[in-house]
Design an enzyme around this catalytic site. Structure first.
Site, PDB file in Angstrom:
ATOM      1  N   CYS A   8       0.567 -11.533   6.396  1.00 41.97           N
ATOM      2  CA  CYS A   8      -0.804 -10.994   6.610  1.00 41.97           C
ATOM      3  C   CYS A   8      -1.551 -10.539   5.428  1.00 41.97           C
ATOM      4  CB  CYS A   8      -0.536  -9.609   7.431  1.00 41.97           C
ATOM      5  SG  CYS A   8       0.430  -9.833   8.929  1.00 41.97           S
ATOM      6  N   ASP A   9      -0.886  -9.961   4.603  1.00 43.31           N
ATOM      7  CA  ASP A   9      -1.497  -9.441   3.459  1.00 43.31           C
ATOM      8  C   ASP A   9      -1.214 -10.205   1.814  1.00 43.31           C
ATOM      9  OD1 ASP A   9      -2.284  -7.365   5.094  1.00 43.31           O
ATOM     10  OD2 ASP A   9      -0.597  -6.443   4.656  1.00 43.31           O
TER      11      ASP A   9
ATOM     12  N   CYS B 270       4.230  -7.287   5.844  1.00 44.66           N
ATOM     13  CA  CYS B 270       3.774  -8.455   6.487  1.00 44.66           C
ATOM     14  C   CYS B 270       3.217  -9.397   5.127  1.00 44.66           C
ATOM     15  CB  CYS B 270       2.824  -8.202   7.613  1.00 44.66           C
ATOM     16  SG  CYS B 270       2.428  -9.947   8.439  1.00 44.66           S
TER      17      CYS B 270
END
Length: 324
Positions: A143-144, A140
């Protein structure tokens, strides 16, 4: 046998934003929901360090912290949150039967499915090692990606999602190397053109990942192979992003629910209803387009409201039958 069967008004299978939001609404509607957390309590967000795009958190929040808060909120209104996961179902009759951990049998008036979807990985031992270490492998970028600002990363994939994530990474990373196994993208032309026109994205066609390199704790590079020439190259990188799709966690429902070709539950448009009356779905088990925490929460709300209306209509029909 009947002594061991538990009867519930609303069973929620799986946690995450969809499951917990459904639980909050169901509990407030006096549906006395029982929620089983599944094999990954809290869902995929528990593997996400920072969540900065969920409304109501101006300073951001960690994924695990958000899930703890959602669980506490669901419990506050009376949700019975339990460990365990559904291993078998039988939706062939008026009473929906669900087995937990292959042993406990539950008969449900309504079922809300929020089992989510799991990211697909290449399956390389080195990939799995650094994924488990939290040392540079992710599925992701949204996300990261923050953790790789001004660094060089590699992303593997050829679809729209891979292109979206590569473009997202390009805004914060020094360089993004995109590995595409075939000679063509599977993505739409507009998405392909977007990554091709981005200066700090290098695209390597006919290239597959051989190994994720690192020092045992964090990723330091990727070994890749040109499938045409056989050449092995080493690409310096501190992050390795896998964008080759997701697998919905819906296998146990395939004999009863309508699924699409990849296993996502098909819901009635504009609702959370499945093809089985009294069975509803929320979150990534049905959503292969957005896959965001906020959209999962929204469909969890829909599932609880649909379940409440289903029970009310059923009760009304029973009253009419008795008084007729």
């Amino acid at each position: 046998m009947s002594d061991t069967i538990e009867r519930v008004k609303c069973l929620i299978i799986g946690s995450g934003p969809a499951g917990y939001t459904a639980a909050i609404y169901a509990a407030r509607a006096n549906m006395y929901p029982v929620l089983y957390q599944g094999t990954q309590p809290g869902g995929q967000l528990t593997t996400t360090n920072e969540v900065e795009n969920f409304p109501g958190y101006p300073e951001g929040v960690t994924g695990p912290e958000m899930m703890v808060q959602l669980q506490e909120q669901a419990k506050r209104f009376g949700t019975d949150v339990r460990d365990g996961w559904a291993t078998k179902v039988d939706f062939s009759g008026d009473i929906h039967k669900v087995w937990i951990n292959d042993t406990k049998e539950i008969h449900c008036e309504t079922v809300i499915i929020s089992t989510g979807a799991s990211a697909k990985y290449l399956g390389l031992p080195s990939e799995q090692h650094y994924l488990q270490m939290g040392g540079g492998v992710s599925a992701c970028a949204v996300c990261d990606g923050f953790f790789y600002r001004n660094q060089e990363v590699v992303i593997v994939g050829a679809g729209d999602s891979a292109c979206e994530e590569a473009h997202y990474l390009s805004k914060m990373c020094k360089k993004v190397t995109m590995l595409v196994r075939s000679e063509v993208f599977r993505a739409s032309k507009i998405m392909e053109e977007r990554v091709r026109k981005t200066e700090n994205i290098e695209i390597l066609l006919h290239t597959e990942t051989e190994e994720v390199l690192g020092d045992g704790n964090v990723v330091t590079g990727i070994l890749a192979k040109n499938k045409t020439t056989g050449e092995i190259i080493e690409i310096p990188a501190t992050g390795f992003f896998v964008a080759i799709g997701h697998k919905p966690n819906t296998d146990i429902f395939k004999d009863y629910l309508n699924l699409d070709e990849t296993g996502y539950i098909i819901n009635e448009p504009g609702t959370s209803k499945t093809n089985v009356p009294g069975v509803f779905v929320g979150g990534d088990a049905a959503d292969h387009v957005y896959r965001q925490a906020v959209t999962a929460a929204g469909t969890g709300c829909m599932a609880a409201l649909d379940a409440e209306r289903y029970l009310a209509a059923k009760e009304h029909a029973n009253i009419n039958a008795v008084t007729a």
